[in-house]
Write a protein that holds these residues in place. Structure first.
Motif, PDB file in Angstrom:
ATOM      1  N   LEU A   9       0.849  -1.264   0.045  1.00 60.23           N
ATOM      2  CA  LEU A   9      -0.104  -0.069  -0.110  1.00 60.23           C
ATOM      3  C   LEU A   9       0.776   1.109   0.004  1.00 60.23           C
ATOM      4  O   LEU A   9       1.828   1.335   0.859  1.00 60.23           O
ATOM      5  N   ALA A  11       0.933   4.939   0.440  1.00 57.63           N
ATOM      6  CA  ALA A  11      -0.152   6.016   0.826  1.00 57.63           C
ATOM      7  C   ALA A  11       0.347   7.582   1.197  1.00 57.63           C
ATOM      8  O   ALA A  11       1.454   7.681   1.384  1.00 57.63           O
ATOM      9  N   LYS A  12      -0.377   8.466   0.874  1.00 59.08           N
ATOM     10  CA  LYS A  12      -0.307   9.901   0.970  1.00 59.08           C
ATOM     11  C   LYS A  12      -1.128  10.282   2.383  1.00 59.08           C
ATOM     12  O   LYS A  12      -2.214  10.748   2.137  1.00 59.08           O
ATOM     13  N   PRO A  13      -0.579  10.402   3.311  1.00 60.64           N
ATOM     14  CA  PRO A  13      -1.342  10.927   4.409  1.00 60.64           C
ATOM     15  C   PRO A  13      -1.385  12.300   4.377  1.00 60.64           C
ATOM     16  O   PRO A  13      -0.244  13.057   4.079  1.00 60.64           O
ATOM     17  N   TYR A  38      -2.561   2.229  -4.552  1.00 62.15           N
ATOM     18  CA  TYR A  38      -2.332   3.548  -4.451  1.00 62.15           C
ATOM     19  C   TYR A  38      -3.459   4.107  -4.342  1.00 62.15           C
ATOM     20  O   TYR A  38      -4.651   4.092  -5.232  1.00 62.15           O
ATOM     21  N   THR A  39      -3.919   4.792  -3.172  1.00 60.52           N
ATOM     22  CA  THR A  39      -5.296   5.327  -2.965  1.00 60.52           C
ATOM     23  C   THR A  39      -5.356   6.849  -3.043  1.00 60.52           C
ATOM     24  O   THR A  39      -6.416   7.547  -2.555  1.00 60.52           O
ATOM     25  N   GLN A  43      -5.145  11.185   2.485  1.00 59.80           N
ATOM     26  CA  GLN A  43      -5.634  10.064   3.143  1.00 59.80           C
ATOM     27  C   GLN A  43      -5.573  10.358   4.479  1.00 59.80           C
ATOM     28  O   GLN A  43      -4.525  10.956   5.100  1.00 59.80           O
ATOM     29  N   ILE A  48      -6.123   4.799   6.001  1.00 56.90           N
ATOM     30  CA  ILE A  48      -4.896   4.183   5.609  1.00 56.90           C
ATOM     31  C   ILE A  48      -4.926   2.858   6.257  1.00 56.90           C
ATOM     32  O   ILE A  48      -4.665   1.844   5.536  1.00 56.90           O
ATOM     33  N   THR A  51      -7.752   0.309   4.697  1.00 56.71           N
ATOM     34  CA  THR A  51      -7.188   0.107   3.449  1.00 56.71           C
ATOM     35  C   THR A  51      -6.477  -1.072   3.644  1.00 56.71           C
ATOM     36  O   THR A  51      -6.487  -2.266   2.891  1.00 56.71           O
ATOM     37  N   ILE A  60       3.255  -1.465   4.076  1.00 54.27           N
ATOM     38  CA  ILE A  60       2.690  -0.051   3.783  1.00 54.27           C
ATOM     39  C   ILE A  60       3.807   1.086   3.767  1.00 54.27           C
ATOM     40  O   ILE A  60       4.781   1.136   4.354  1.00 54.27           O
ATOM     41  N   LEU A  62       4.421   4.955   3.384  1.00 55.09           N
ATOM     42  CA  LEU A  62       3.910   6.175   3.760  1.00 55.09           C
ATOM     43  C   LEU A  62       4.866   7.266   2.974  1.00 55.09           C
ATOM     44  O   LEU A  62       5.946   7.378   2.954  1.00 55.09           O
TER      45      LEU A  62
ATOM     46  N   GLN C  99     -12.554   6.288  -1.899  1.00 54.59           N
ATOM     47  CA  GLN C  99     -11.843   6.036  -0.550  1.00 54.59           C
ATOM     48  C   GLN C  99     -12.914   6.814   0.078  1.00 54.59           C
ATOM     49  O   GLN C  99     -12.807   6.780   1.778  1.00 54.59           O
TER      50      GLN C  99
END
Lengths: 137, 553, 314
Positions: A9, A11-13, A38-39, A43, A48, A51, A60, A62, C99
């Motif tokens: 995963l 992720a862009k938090p 890729y979400t 996020q 996250i 997901t 994961i 980040l 999402q």
């Protein structure tokens, strides 16, 4: 080609909108045979963690370039632990000064911290390394 | 060059080519950082049909290839404008005063992510992000603190803000009025370039249509009330930072520019009414000559299209004014001192390219926001170039160089090719919609990273000549109390202000947003009664909706 | 694994996620697992969504999700993206548009790569649907790219199949792949705010007129998923198709055929495995190949010969 695939995963938090790095890494992981979920941007830690659960990912990653890594990373790690996903490897990349990186690693919030200048091969290799050591145990 | 002379040159070129084919060559690829192959040598033969008047002209004259002012830096050195902001308004105000003391000649505000994305510091999404990559501005009160002791009629301010640009601009204008300065004496820039947000920087809030409406509202209000204000900074910087090539940066930025011109015309404005206040913002990457040629090509393309396609008549509509920032993405985390050198080279290219204002990056920016020491070195870099190197003593010194003119032409034709492809896709909005720009940029970014990893593209200190010593420089730390302090002050503000007036303004805003009135006056009213940015954005989100990221890869 | 199945039936998401992985990875316990959960399948209604890349499938899925949720239905989504034929990897980005539902307890979204299956939908995708079915989801949406055989796959898997198009602009509906007209239960023209939407709609309807009328005439619904336009009509159409299937008995028939196909596939799968686990790349096999090459033997007799040696009942 069927059979076990590594699922990552990326992720862009938080509010950070810089996704060049995340997208380049995602491509590299795909080219290394992994499935990358890729979400997208913006996020929340909750999204996250959830997901990661639904997608049953192995790792994961980040991507944080906003300076908010010391807040976001522990928060995400905490949520993962709450969901019983504390074992999933968590790696972080972005604009992270060395002493923050050390703190994240020491505190067990991240398994690896990448910074600009780390090659794609290094990142891919590291993830493959994490997977093989998990599979052994 | 007459035919007989040309023939002689051609013969000599052939023998020179023979000669070098027998010589050993370095193994590094001879291409620009964008991947464009570079000729070993350019000669008059490469510039057949070159016409000084047509292709270059004089500085300050159409097509402005050599510069937009007749005497360029002999009249006035470019504005030294360091992009800056962190923590709360007090912290940043101190930094701005410091920079002005050190000789900076213009201000440039970096806002934090919550401000950029339209959230107040007390919003749950702002957690951990307040003051981290820019200054936290929630209300007019913060703006007042930010510019305390700084007379905004004496110095111009650029604000890097896009989605909520109208709101921050109104706060700036309201503060000016509080300082007793009438709006017609206020100068500066708001970035206000939403198209590149969708393409590259991705700090969007509202969908394209209402965003364009806000942009043209700013154009229109400024034309009537704030004539010295640059209403938009059409940006290539971020497109480049996202990984594009120089030709893509050039083409996509100009294409965005044309889209705004068309939007303004469609909104019923006379092109010469708003075009003079359009400005641009480019990147200065590490390939020295490519950048210089990019700026020159940009000026020429803009002037020609504005005149021939959009019928602009006022010379100010044809002159492309731009700010430049040296490339953040060219800097390294390893051996950060090397970044001082990179920045110097990049700054020099911007100057030789005729930029109107310049920001030089600090060496530590890959690791954190700049320390005072680092930003001072960055500023001194500009000052050394301006006052010691002599390059500012003559105008467009590289003009007429065979190589420079060949490369300028080459970049222009690559840009034209992109314009053609965009037209084929149905125009810029259609191209954004189908992900054309994003795909080009992502492909270029990936190819670049692969080339670095493979050692084909050299980054000194990273994949060649690296020492692997630990990084040993001081880094700026954001005071963790900033967030809690800001939240506390915000709470106090909401108690102190006239909440009835705020509600009334927000109601009026909601009503006007649903209609077609210019929204600037009502936003101005709202900020003056200390409605917060988050409150105003929330109302606009209700009416306009929110933009959602395209699932493109 | 028993534990996992129990948890799945209790509605634990982690179990669902792990079981889908197990199925996807073809792990040895898979058959056992599928046997265990089979009794609990057959309740979910399956909606298939296919269309060319760029037609807005994930945006539409997102809106449909909203609609279904507002009608109190629980939903599982399987979003399939093509795997790279070179590396076997994939970037699965459909969640970007979904999402908003990530935190909805009653929604389960899983991204899958095609992993080398020739069509857009592999056997494992269909097995994953079974997991979500047993998990208790009222509806399972399978969203996949229209490429290769995937359209055929999807019509065999879904109860209602949506085919998505975008206004053709210059191209006409004729350029659509053959077979697509046959598989659609509902046509969705998304991005209907673009020029050419009406033309596309007219062309599809004209093509439908030309075909002999089945009992169900696929409606053509126009949508602009990004601004939630046309979704009510789409929902209407979905409901209508479902009612039609249920009332006419077609649904039973579809499922009967599906089950028959599953059975056939499983038998063939077992047989194949049986055969090839016994016929290894032996000298004998290579020998046969050489003989066939030089025409001393023919492949047909050779095959019969091989088959005689197989023990099916060990």
């Amino acid at each position: 080609m069927p059979g076990r695939k590594v699922r990552v995963l990326v992720a862009k938090p938080g509010l950070d909108g810089h996704d060049r790095g995340a997208r380049v890494v995602a491509r590299a992981l795909r080219d290394a045979g992994m499935e990358v979920i890729y979400t997208g941007l913006h996020q929340t830690p909750e999204q996250i963690a959830e997901t990661a659960l639904q997608e049953d990912v192995d790792v994961i990653g980040l991507s944080i370039l906003s300076g908010a890594h010391m807040t976001l990373t522990p928060r995400i790690k905490g949520l993962l632990q709450e969901k019983g996903l504390g074992d999933i490897a968590l790696v972080v990349g972005g604009i992270i000064p060395e002493d923050d990186a050390a703190e994240l690693l020491k505190g067990g919030f991240a398994d690896q911290v990448f910074t600009p200048g780390d090659s794609l091969d290094k990142i891919t290799g590291c993830i493959n390394g994490i997977i093989s050591s998990h599979r052994k145990s | 060059m007459d035919i007989i002379k040309a023939e002689k040159v051609r013969k000599n070129k052939e023998s020179w080519e023979d000669e070098i084919s027998g010589l050993p060559e370095r193994s590094e690829p001879f291409d620009t950082v964008s991947g464009m192959p570079v000729q070993a040598l350019c000669t008059p033969l490469d510039l057949k049909g070159f016409d000084y008047e047509e292709d270059l002209g004089f500085p300050g004259s159409y097509p402005y290839t050599r510069g937009i002012q007749a005497n360029m830096y002999r009249g006035r050195i470019w504005t030294m404008r360091q992009f800056s902001g962190f923590g709360d308004a007090y912290d940043s105000n101190r930094r701005y005063c410091y920079l002005l003391e050190q000789g900076q000649t213009g201000l440039s505000v970096a806002f934090d992510l919550p401000t950029i994305m339209g959230y107040d510091s007390d919003h749950e999404r702002s957690l951990g992000e307040v003051g981290r990559c820019g200054v936290a501005i929630d209300s007019l009160e913060d703006m007042e603190i930010l510019f305390d002791q700084i007379p905004v009629d004496k110095v111009t301010t650029s604000m890097t803000i896009n989605g909520p640009a109208a709101i921050l601009w109104c706060m700036y204008l309201a503060n000016a009025e509080k300082q007793g300065i009438s709006l017609d004496r206020v100068g500066g820039t708001v970035q206000n370039d939403i198209l590149k947000e969708y393409i590259a920087q991705k700090s969007w809030i509202f969908p394209p249509e209402p965003s364009m409406r806000l942009i043209t509202d700013i154009f229109s209000f400024a034309a009537d009330h704030v004539p010295q204000w640059n209403t938009i900074s059409i940006s290539g910087y971020h497109i480049r930072e996202a990984g594009s090539t120089a030709a893509q940066e050039l083409a996509f930025t100009l294409a965005d520019g044309f889209a705004y011109v068309e939007a303004g015309i469609k909104a019923g404005l006379d092109v010469d009414n708003f075009a003079p206040r359009l400005s641009f913002f480019f990147n200065a990457h590490i390939d020295f000559f490519e950048e210089i040629c990019k700026y020159r090509a940009a000026r020429r393309i803009w002037a020609r299209r504005m005149k021939e396609l959009y019928g602009a008549k006022d010379p100010r509509s044809l002159k492309m004014r731009f700010h430049t920032q040296t490339a953040g993405c060219s800097l390294t985390a390893r051996e950060p001192e090397n970044n001082i050198v990179r920045t110097a080279i990049e700054a020099l290219s911007a100057v030789l390219g005729g930029t109107q204002s310049l920001h030089t990056n600090s060496m530590d920016e890959v690791l954190a926001l700049p320390t005072e020491r680092a930003v001072k070195i960055a500023l001194r870099t500009q000052q050394v170039i301006a006052y010691e190197s002599g390059v500012a003593n003559t105008i467009d010194p590289l003009g007429g160089s065979y190589f420079i003119e060949t490369l300028t032409n080459r970049l222009e034709s690559e840009a034209e090719e992109y314009f053609r492809r965009i037209d084929e896709l149905g125009g810029i909005m259609a191209a954004i919609d189908c992900g054309f720009f994003q795909q080009e940029i992502a492909d270029a970014a990936y190819a670049y990273q692969r080339a670095i990893d493979a050692g084909e593209r050299i980054v000194v200190g990273v994949n060649r000549h690296h020492s692997d010593e630990p990084v040993q420089i001081d880094l700026l730390k954001i005071n963790p109390a900033v967030e809690s302090d800001q939240v506390r002050r915000l709470k106090l503000l909401k108690e102190k202000r006239d909440n009835t007036a705020v509600s009334r303004c927000l109601e009026e805003l909601r009503h006007s947003a649903a209609g077609s009135d210019n929204l600037i006056p009502i936003i101005l009213k709202a900020v003056k009664v200390y409605a917060t940015e988050g409150e105003i954005v929330a109302v606009l989100k209700e009416v306009f909706g929110e933009y959602r990221e395209k699932p493109l890869f | 694994m028993q534990q996992l199945v129990a948890e799945l039936l209790q509605g634990k998401k982690r179990a669902a996620a792990r079981l889908i992985s197990l199925v996807e990875n073809d792990e040895p316990q898979k058959r056992e697992l599928l046997k265990e959960i089979y009794p609990y399948t057959g309740k979910a209604y399956i909606v298939g969504i296919t269309g060319a890349p760029g037609s807005g499938k994930s945006s539409l899925t997102d809106r449909l999700l909203q609609k279904m949720r507002s009608n109190g239905l629980t939903v599982g989504v399987i979003a399939v993206d093509p795997s790279s034929p070179f590396s076997g990897g994939a970037i699965l980005g459909d969640r970007i548009r979904m999402q908003d539902h990530a935190l909805d307890e009653n929604v389960f979204i899983r991204s899958m790569g095609t992993r080398g299956s020739l069509g857009g939908l592999s056997r494992t995708t269909r097995e994953a649907i079974q997991v979500l079915d047993a998990f208790g989801k009222d509806i399972v949406i399978v969203e996949t790219v229209g490429v290769g055989q995937s359209e055929v796959d999807i019509v065999r898997t879904a109860d209602t199949t949506l085919v998505m198009l975008t206004p053709a602009g210059g191209d006409s509906v004729q350029t659509l792949k053959a077979g697509i007209m046959e598989i659609a239960d509902i046509f969705v023209i998304n991005k209907a705010d673009l020029p050419g939407a009406e033309k596309t709609e007219t062309e599809i309807k004209a093509m439908l007129d030309m075909k002999n009328s089945n009992k169900w005439r696929p409606p053509v619904v126009t949508t602009v998923a990004t601004i939630n336009e046309g979704i009510d009509n789409l929902w209407e159409a979905l409901q209508q198709h479902r009612s039609y299937l249920e009332e006419s008995g077609r649904l039973m028939e579809i499922r009967r055929q599906r089950v028959r196909r599953e059975l056939t596939e499983q038998v063939e799968y077992l047989v194949k495995n049986k055969i090839w686990s016994q016929v290894k790349d032996t000298i004998e096999l290579n020998d046969m190949v050489e003989k066939i090459l030089s025409r001393r033997l023919d492949p047909y007799s050779a095959a019969s010969e091989l088959l005689e040696k197989i023990d099916f009942y060990d």
